[in-house]
Write a protein that holds these residues in place. Structure first.
Motif, PDB file in Angstrom:
ATOM      1  N   ILE A 280      68.794  29.391  31.147  1.00  0.00           N
ATOM      2  CA  ILE A 280      68.480  27.959  31.146  1.00  0.00           C
ATOM      3  C   ILE A 280      67.102  27.734  31.769  1.00  0.00           C
ATOM      4  O   ILE A 280      66.232  27.099  31.185  1.00  0.00           O
ATOM      5  CB  ILE A 280      69.550  27.154  31.923  1.00  0.00           C
ATOM      6  N   THR A 281      66.907  28.280  32.965  1.00  0.00           N
ATOM      7  CA  THR A 281      65.616  28.219  33.648  1.00  0.00           C
ATOM      8  C   THR A 281      65.305  29.605  34.197  1.00  0.00           C
ATOM      9  O   THR A 281      66.116  30.532  34.087  1.00  0.00           O
ATOM     10  CB  THR A 281      65.634  27.204  34.808  1.00  0.00           C
ATOM     11  N   ASP A 282      64.137  29.735  34.840  1.00  0.00           N
ATOM     12  CA  ASP A 282      63.810  31.029  35.429  1.00  0.00           C
ATOM     13  C   ASP A 282      64.539  31.256  36.745  1.00  0.00           C
ATOM     14  O   ASP A 282      64.350  32.287  37.402  1.00  0.00           O
ATOM     15  CB  ASP A 282      62.301  31.200  35.603  1.00  0.00           C
TER      16      ASP A 282
ATOM     17  N   SER B 270      67.898  31.074  36.504  1.00  0.00           N
ATOM     18  CA  SER B 270      69.183  31.536  35.984  1.00  0.00           C
ATOM     19  C   SER B 270      69.387  33.013  36.286  1.00  0.00           C
ATOM     20  O   SER B 270      68.446  33.816  36.191  1.00  0.00           O
ATOM     21  CB  SER B 270      69.253  31.342  34.469  1.00  0.00           C
TER      22      SER B 270
ATOM     23  N   ARG C 254      57.920  33.694  30.329  1.00  0.00           N
ATOM     24  CA  ARG C 254      57.683  34.107  31.705  1.00  0.00           C
ATOM     25  C   ARG C 254      58.238  35.497  32.001  1.00  0.00           C
ATOM     26  O   ARG C 254      58.066  36.010  33.102  1.00  0.00           O
ATOM     27  CB  ARG C 254      58.297  33.097  32.674  1.00  0.00           C
TER      28      ARG C 254
ATOM     29  N   LEU D   1      62.899  24.503  25.939  1.00  0.00           N
ATOM     30  CA  LEU D   1      62.780  24.908  27.339  1.00  0.00           C
ATOM     31  C   LEU D   1      63.038  26.406  27.483  1.00  0.00           C
ATOM     32  O   LEU D   1      62.289  27.118  28.163  1.00  0.00           O
ATOM     33  CB  LEU D   1      63.767  24.120  28.206  1.00  0.00           C
ATOM     34  N   VAL D   2      64.095  26.900  26.837  1.00  0.00           N
ATOM     35  CA  VAL D   2      64.416  28.329  26.927  1.00  0.00           C
ATOM     36  C   VAL D   2      63.282  29.164  26.347  1.00  0.00           C
ATOM     37  O   VAL D   2      62.928  30.220  26.895  1.00  0.00           O
ATOM     38  CB  VAL D   2      65.746  28.632  26.215  1.00  0.00           C
TER      39      VAL D   2
ATOM     40  N   ARG E 240      68.712  22.831  25.000  1.00  0.00           N
ATOM     41  CA  ARG E 240      67.261  22.664  25.155  1.00  0.00           C
ATOM     42  C   ARG E 240      66.523  23.959  24.809  1.00  0.00           C
ATOM     43  O   ARG E 240      65.980  24.642  25.683  1.00  0.00           O
ATOM     44  CB  ARG E 240      66.952  22.215  26.572  1.00  0.00           C
TER      45      ARG E 240
ATOM     46  N   THR F  20      71.383  28.453  41.572  1.00  0.00           N
ATOM     47  CA  THR F  20      70.984  28.292  40.183  1.00  0.00           C
ATOM     48  C   THR F  20      71.307  26.867  39.758  1.00  0.00           C
ATOM     49  O   THR F  20      71.949  26.105  40.489  1.00  0.00           O
ATOM     50  CB  THR F  20      71.754  29.264  39.275  1.00  0.00           C
ATOM     51  N   MET F  21      70.909  26.500  38.537  1.00  0.00           N
ATOM     52  CA  MET F  21      71.245  25.168  38.031  1.00  0.00           C
ATOM     53  C   MET F  21      72.760  25.010  37.941  1.00  0.00           C
ATOM     54  O   MET F  21      73.319  23.954  38.251  1.00  0.00           O
ATOM     55  CB  MET F  21      70.596  24.952  36.664  1.00  0.00           C
TER      56      MET F  21
ATOM     57  N   ARG G 191      60.129  28.401  26.364  1.00  0.00           N
ATOM     58  CA  ARG G 191      59.053  28.428  27.358  1.00  0.00           C
ATOM     59  C   ARG G 191      59.392  29.395  28.488  1.00  0.00           C
ATOM     60  O   ARG G 191      58.532  30.144  28.953  1.00  0.00           O
ATOM     61  CB  ARG G 191      58.804  27.024  27.921  1.00  0.00           C
ATOM     62  N   ILE G 192      60.655  29.374  28.926  1.00  0.00           N
ATOM     63  CA  ILE G 192      61.081  30.268  29.992  1.00  0.00           C
ATOM     64  C   ILE G 192      60.952  31.724  29.546  1.00  0.00           C
ATOM     65  O   ILE G 192      60.575  32.609  30.329  1.00  0.00           O
ATOM     66  CB  ILE G 192      62.531  29.957  30.415  1.00  0.00           C
TER      67      ILE G 192
END
Length: 256
Positions: A16-18, A20, A53, A46-47, A43, A193-194, A49-50
């Motif tokens: 989900i985000t960095d 996670s 990274r 968003l994934v 989303r 985490t989220m 874009r993550i």
């Protein structure tokens, strides 16, 4: 020096985000030589874009584990990026708000409980069977767990879902073992985490681990959990299946 996962092809779900846990598993897996494909839900931008990274940008596929058509097409979509899989990480869990928090266990309606069980437990079986065509050489399926051998504050129906996940792991290990596929869970200590932030009273978990885990525990450091997952995804535990492996600083072993 050859990495632990050199040449392995790994599908990682649940980024989900960095922050996670799944992101950090993907990161460590790449650092250890694996080729990684990600799945995301909702989303996707968003994934994507993550995914940039990571040490090497990874392709992102959409996967809603409640959508049978997406499960049915998963193997073909993954095969557009890799010619098979050696490992799969299941890092998927969700429960409606009604299923978590004080009083939730007695009040949550069945429709919400059913959703929690489908997404957080049954999907382990759904994902595993969806990936079977790509696991022709055997491999390792690893799920993210939170040890639910006892009742936890506020965790309520998500705790029940984790108990179901632990049972599903054993039955999958039974049925997939003859195909050379190992199935295990990593029971992680609490990490910020989220998903953790969605649990009412998450601070109670942090407080419980503080001072009780023999090796100590840093809720802001996901790497010990990620390394444990990658060890299970590797060839170094060839006779381990149907197991829950703890990455919690030893908290589970200490009574008070």
């Amino acid at each position: 020096m050859t990495g632990l996962l050199e040449g392995k092809r790994i599908l990682v779900t649940g980024v989900i985000t960095d922050a996670s846990l799944a992101f950090h598993v993907a990161k460590v897996a790449q650092e250890q030589g694996a080729t990684v494909v990600l799945t995301g839900f909702g989303r996707l931008r968003l994934v994507e874009r993550i995914a940039q990274r990571l040490p090497q940008p990874a392709p992102v596929l959409e996967l809603d584990v409640t959508d049978q058509s997406q499960l049915d097409s998963l193997a073909d979509r993954v095969a557009e990026h890799v010619d098979g899989l050696d490992g799969v990480l299941h890092s998927i869990g969700n429960a409606p708000a009604s299923c978590l928090g004080e009083g939730a266990f007695l009040k949550a309606p069945w429709a919400d409980v059913a959703s929690a069980l489908q997404v957080s437990a049954y999907s382990f079986k759904s994902l595993s069977t969806a990936c079977l065509p790509l696991l022709s050489r055997g491999g390792s399926i690893v799920g993210m767990d939170f040890d639910n051998r006892q009742a936890w504050p506020a965790y309520d129906w998500m705790g029940v879902a984790k108990s179901a996940l632990e049972s599903i792991c054993r039955y999958l290990a039974r049925d997939l073992g003859p195909q050379g596929i190992r199935v295990n869970l990593v029971a992680a200590g609490p990490v910020k985490t989220m998903a953790a932030r969605s649990i009412p009273g998450f601070a109670a978990f942090e407080d419980a681990w503080d001072g009780r885990a023999p090796l100590g525990w840093d809720v802001s450091n996901p790497e010990p959990v990620a390394r444990t997952c990658c060890a299970l995804l590797s060839d170094w535990l060839p006779a381990t299946t149907g197991s829950m492996v703890w990455a919690d600083g030893g908290f589970h072993a200490i009574g008070v």
